[in-house]
Scaffold this motif. Structure first.
Motif, PDB file in Angstrom:
ATOM      1  N   GLY A   1      -3.992  27.043  16.213  1.00  0.00           N
ATOM      2  CA  GLY A   1      -3.096  27.145  15.068  1.00  0.00           C
ATOM      3  C   GLY A   1      -3.810  26.724  13.796  1.00  0.00           C
ATOM      4  N   LEU A   2      -3.043  26.442  12.756  1.00  0.00           N
ATOM      5  CA  LEU A   2      -3.568  25.938  11.491  1.00  0.00           C
ATOM      6  C   LEU A   2      -2.799  24.681  11.116  1.00  0.00           C
ATOM      7  CD1 LEU A   2      -4.011  29.037   9.118  1.00  0.00           C
ATOM      8  CD2 LEU A   2      -5.814  27.696  10.212  1.00  0.00           C
ATOM      9  N   MET A   3      -3.510  23.760  10.468  1.00  0.00           N
ATOM     10  CA  MET A   3      -2.872  22.536  10.009  1.00  0.00           C
ATOM     11  C   MET A   3      -3.155  22.335   8.525  1.00  0.00           C
ATOM     12  SD  MET A   3      -1.304  21.305  12.635  1.00  0.00           S
ATOM     13  CE  MET A   3      -0.961  19.570  12.370  1.00  0.00           C
ATOM     14  N   LEU A   4      -2.279  21.571   7.903  1.00  0.00           N
ATOM     15  CA  LEU A   4      -2.410  21.281   6.482  1.00  0.00           C
ATOM     16  C   LEU A   4      -3.430  20.187   6.207  1.00  0.00           C
ATOM     17  CD1 LEU A   4       1.325  21.245   5.345  1.00  0.00           C
ATOM     18  CD2 LEU A   4      -0.462  22.730   4.416  1.00  0.00           C
ATOM     19  N   ALA A   5      -4.032  20.292   5.034  1.00  0.00           N
ATOM     20  CA  ALA A   5      -4.835  19.224   4.459  1.00  0.00           C
ATOM     21  C   ALA A   5      -4.706  19.340   2.951  1.00  0.00           C
ATOM     22  CB  ALA A   5      -6.296  19.337   4.879  1.00  0.00           C
ATOM     23  N   LEU A   6      -5.174  18.334   2.245  1.00  0.00           N
ATOM     24  CA  LEU A   6      -5.373  18.487   0.817  1.00  0.00           C
ATOM     25  C   LEU A   6      -6.765  19.042   0.603  1.00  0.00           C
ATOM     26  CD1 LEU A   6      -3.896  15.280  -0.890  1.00  0.00           C
ATOM     27  CD2 LEU A   6      -2.862  17.553  -0.664  1.00  0.00           C
ATOM     28  N   ASP A   7      -6.849  20.094  -0.204  1.00  0.00           N
ATOM     29  CA  ASP A   7      -8.144  20.677  -0.547  1.00  0.00           C
ATOM     30  C   ASP A   7      -8.303  20.626  -2.059  1.00  0.00           C
ATOM     31  OD1 ASP A   7     -10.601  21.721  -0.016  1.00  0.00           O
ATOM     32  OD2 ASP A   7      -9.905  23.651   0.741  1.00  0.00           O
ATOM     33  N   ARG A   8      -9.527  20.779  -2.511  1.00  0.00           N
ATOM     34  CA  ARG A   8      -9.838  20.560  -3.917  1.00  0.00           C
ATOM     35  C   ARG A   8      -9.180  21.578  -4.842  1.00  0.00           C
ATOM     36  NH1 ARG A   8     -16.316  20.089  -2.855  1.00  0.00           N
ATOM     37  NH2 ARG A   8     -16.293  18.156  -1.630  1.00  0.00           N
ATOM     38  N   GLY A   9      -8.772  21.077  -6.007  1.00  0.00           N
ATOM     39  CA  GLY A   9      -8.244  21.935  -7.048  1.00  0.00           C
ATOM     40  C   GLY A   9      -6.733  21.934  -7.118  1.00  0.00           C
TER      41      GLY A   9
ATOM     42  N   TRP B   1      -5.900  18.119  -6.307  1.00  0.00           N
ATOM     43  CA  TRP B   1      -5.825  18.514  -4.897  1.00  0.00           C
ATOM     44  C   TRP B   1      -4.589  19.374  -4.689  1.00  0.00           C
ATOM     45  CZ3 TRP B   1      -9.916  16.930  -1.953  1.00  0.00           C
ATOM     46  CH2 TRP B   1     -10.683  15.879  -2.470  1.00  0.00           C
ATOM     47  N   HIS B   2      -4.676  20.295  -3.740  1.00  0.00           N
ATOM     48  CA  HIS B   2      -3.513  21.117  -3.418  1.00  0.00           C
ATOM     49  C   HIS B   2      -3.303  21.176  -1.908  1.00  0.00           C
ATOM     50  CE1 HIS B   2      -6.809  24.080  -2.973  1.00  0.00           C
ATOM     51  NE2 HIS B   2      -6.010  24.709  -2.136  1.00  0.00           N
ATOM     52  N   ARG B   3      -2.062  21.444  -1.519  1.00  0.00           N
ATOM     53  CA  ARG B   3      -1.667  21.576  -0.116  1.00  0.00           C
ATOM     54  C   ARG B   3      -2.203  22.901   0.413  1.00  0.00           C
ATOM     55  NH1 ARG B   3       3.121  21.011  -1.275  1.00  0.00           N
ATOM     56  NH2 ARG B   3       3.581  18.873  -0.660  1.00  0.00           N
ATOM     57  N   SER B   4      -2.925  22.843   1.557  1.00  0.00           N
ATOM     58  CA  SER B   4      -3.565  24.057   2.069  1.00  0.00           C
ATOM     59  C   SER B   4      -3.627  24.053   3.593  1.00  0.00           C
ATOM     60  CB  SER B   4      -4.995  24.167   1.510  1.00  0.00           C
ATOM     61  OG  SER B   4      -5.675  25.279   2.054  1.00  0.00           O
ATOM     62  N   PHE B   5      -3.281  25.191   4.200  1.00  0.00           N
ATOM     63  CA  PHE B   5      -3.497  25.367   5.636  1.00  0.00           C
ATOM     64  C   PHE B   5      -4.954  25.784   5.827  1.00  0.00           C
ATOM     65  CE2 PHE B   5       1.079  25.347   6.042  1.00  0.00           C
ATOM     66  CZ  PHE B   5       1.280  24.861   7.322  1.00  0.00           C
ATOM     67  N   CYS B   6      -5.831  24.801   5.881  1.00  0.00           N
ATOM     68  CA  CYS B   6      -7.269  25.086   5.892  1.00  0.00           C
ATOM     69  C   CYS B   6      -8.000  24.448   7.073  1.00  0.00           C
ATOM     70  CB  CYS B   6      -7.906  24.636   4.577  1.00  0.00           C
ATOM     71  SG  CYS B   6      -7.760  22.865   4.242  1.00  0.00           S
TER      72      CYS B   6
ATOM     73  N   ILE C   1       0.852  -1.192   0.000  1.00  0.00           N
ATOM     74  CA  ILE C   1       0.000   0.000   0.000  1.00  0.00           C
ATOM     75  C   ILE C   1       0.882   1.233   0.000  1.00  0.00           C
ATOM     76  CG2 ILE C   1      -1.478   1.400   1.505  1.00  0.00           C
ATOM     77  CD1 ILE C   1      -3.175  -0.949   2.042  1.00  0.00           C
ATOM     78  N   HIS C   2       0.478   2.218  -0.793  1.00  0.00           N
ATOM     79  CA  HIS C   2       1.191   3.495  -0.845  1.00  0.00           C
ATOM     80  C   HIS C   2       0.373   4.571  -0.142  1.00  0.00           C
ATOM     81  CE1 HIS C   2       3.111   1.292  -4.155  1.00  0.00           C
ATOM     82  NE2 HIS C   2       4.166   2.050  -3.905  1.00  0.00           N
ATOM     83  N   VAL C   3       1.077   5.421   0.587  1.00  0.00           N
ATOM     84  CA  VAL C   3       0.459   6.554   1.285  1.00  0.00           C
ATOM     85  C   VAL C   3       1.071   7.835   0.737  1.00  0.00           C
ATOM     86  CG1 VAL C   3       0.160   7.721   3.508  1.00  0.00           C
ATOM     87  CG2 VAL C   3       0.041   5.221   3.387  1.00  0.00           C
ATOM     88  N   PHE C   4       0.234   8.767   0.298  1.00  0.00           N
ATOM     89  CA  PHE C   4       0.731  10.043  -0.205  1.00  0.00           C
ATOM     90  C   PHE C   4       0.828  11.037   0.945  1.00  0.00           C
ATOM     91  CE2 PHE C   4       0.070  14.308  -2.072  1.00  0.00           C
ATOM     92  CZ  PHE C   4       1.193  14.353  -2.882  1.00  0.00           C
ATOM     93  N   ALA C   5       2.052  11.491   1.209  1.00  0.00           N
ATOM     94  CA  ALA C   5       2.334  12.410   2.317  1.00  0.00           C
ATOM     95  C   ALA C   5       2.602  13.806   1.761  1.00  0.00           C
ATOM     96  CB  ALA C   5       3.551  11.914   3.094  1.00  0.00           C
ATOM     97  N   TYR C   6       2.033  14.812   2.417  1.00  0.00           N
ATOM     98  CA  TYR C   6       2.198  16.180   1.925  1.00  0.00           C
ATOM     99  C   TYR C   6       2.533  17.175   3.040  1.00  0.00           C
ATOM    100  CZ  TYR C   6      -2.611  16.154   3.616  1.00  0.00           C
ATOM    101  OH  TYR C   6      -3.725  15.997   4.391  1.00  0.00           O
ATOM    102  N   GLY C   7       2.434  16.743   4.304  1.00  0.00           N
ATOM    103  CA  GLY C   7       2.728  17.610   5.444  1.00  0.00           C
ATOM    104  C   GLY C   7       3.689  16.921   6.387  1.00  0.00           C
ATOM    105  N   SER C   8       3.279  16.754   7.638  1.00  0.00           N
ATOM    106  CA  SER C   8       4.189  16.174   8.628  1.00  0.00           C
ATOM    107  C   SER C   8       4.542  14.719   8.332  1.00  0.00           C
ATOM    108  CB  SER C   8       3.588  16.291  10.039  1.00  0.00           C
ATOM    109  OG  SER C   8       2.381  15.559  10.135  1.00  0.00           O
TER     110      SER C   8
ATOM    111  N   GLY D   1       4.445  15.720  -3.343  1.00  0.00           N
ATOM    112  CA  GLY D   1       4.772  15.265  -1.995  1.00  0.00           C
ATOM    113  C   GLY D   1       5.589  13.986  -2.050  1.00  0.00           C
ATOM    114  N   VAL D   2       5.445  13.166  -1.017  1.00  0.00           N
ATOM    115  CA  VAL D   2       6.223  11.933  -0.888  1.00  0.00           C
ATOM    116  C   VAL D   2       5.289  10.733  -0.853  1.00  0.00           C
ATOM    117  CG1 VAL D   2       7.765  10.629   0.624  1.00  0.00           C
ATOM    118  CG2 VAL D   2       8.125  13.083   0.294  1.00  0.00           C
ATOM    119  N   LEU D   3       5.613   9.732  -1.645  1.00  0.00           N
ATOM    120  CA  LEU D   3       4.852   8.494  -1.656  1.00  0.00           C
ATOM    121  C   LEU D   3       5.582   7.468  -0.800  1.00  0.00           C
ATOM    122  CD1 LEU D   3       2.218   7.636  -3.094  1.00  0.00           C
ATOM    123  CD2 LEU D   3       3.668   6.474  -4.786  1.00  0.00           C
ATOM    124  N   LEU D   4       4.948   7.037   0.288  1.00  0.00           N
ATOM    125  CA  LEU D   4       5.510   6.031   1.183  1.00  0.00           C
ATOM    126  C   LEU D   4       4.951   4.660   0.818  1.00  0.00           C
ATOM    127  CD1 LEU D   4       4.933   7.985   4.531  1.00  0.00           C
ATOM    128  CD2 LEU D   4       7.026   7.946   3.165  1.00  0.00           C
TER     129      LEU D   4
END
Length: 230
Positions: free
Chosen positions: A104-112, A85-90, A58-65, A117-120
């Motif tokens: 605070g604010l945390m990252l997520a993937l948001d639409r568009g 999808w794009h990286r967003s502090f949303c 299984i692959h996991v797509f990582a974009y933040g922590s 990032g990194v594929l684990l």
């Protein structure tokens, strides 16, 4: 060969596997905050696994922590791109690197857009165990939804699990002015540390990987220009 986790990743991994730590987290959330139950976590994990062959990695797509502190036993990684999808502090953060007094604010993937990032890659024989740890980390709070996406690595498509913003959640915020986002990033602090450290570590990892993210660079300028910047 499995990737060797550093001391910080091993510490986080141990916490996520510790039932007492998780019980403490659940008992200390602010009033009015609802978390996903253990049963709900199990159900969403099972639904995700049903969409993947049992005997396949299984692959996991990582974009933040997850890029700089995955806390997962994995057997490989590669730079990858996800479209749509794009990286967003949303996500407004009230736990870990934020709190009711200092959110605070945390990252997520948001639409568009798209996101690099990194594929684990997680070996099939331990995929369920590793994803259960990941689910505790990302899915407990209800702010993320797990989703299968197509990650592109050197022109080849790879199915991957990632975590996108739950737009129906009360902590989802969209279109914050840069000055407000910068204020929250500079001031957010919780029991895992500061939001600014999270932001800086993510930016540093992107630069280490040679990934250009114009949104992150624009936000960096706002963060550094904000009066709360140290």
């Amino acid at each position: 060969m499995a990737t060797v986790l550093d001391a910080t990743a091993r510490e986080l991994r141990a916490r996520l596997r510790d039932e007492r730590f998780l019980a403490t987290v659940r008992s200390s959330v602010p009033a009015g905050v609802t978390l996903r139950s253990a049963a709900a976590l199990e159900e969403t994990l099972e639904q995700t696994l049903l969409q993947h062959p049992v005997d396949a990695d299984i692959h996991v797509f990582a974009y933040g922590s997850l890029m700089w502190n995955p806390a997962l036993e994995h057997v490989g990684q590669a730079t990858a791109t996800v479209h749509g999808w794009h990286r967003s502090f949303c996500l407004r953060n009230l736990f870990g690197r934020g709190g009711p007094a200092r959110p605070g604010l945390m990252l997520a993937l948001d639409r568009g857009g798209s996101c690099k990032g990194v594929l684990l890659r997680i070996a099939a024989h331990c995929a369920r165990e590793e994803l259960a740890i990941l689910w505790r980390r990302e899915m407990t709070w209800g702010t993320y939804d797990a989703r299968w996406v197509t990650a592109w690595v050197d022109g080849a498509p790879v199915p991957a699990v990632t975590f996108v913003a739950n737009r129906g959640h009360v902590r989802y915020v969209k279109g914050l002015p840069a000055s407000e986002a910068a204020r929250l990033i500079n001031s957010g602090e919780g029991n895992l540390g500061t939001c600014r450290a999270y932001f800086d570590a993510t930016l540093a990892k992107l630069r280490e990987l040679g990934i250009e993210d114009h949104r992150m660079e624009q936000l960096r300028r706002a963060v550094c220009a904000h009066p709360g910047c140290e």
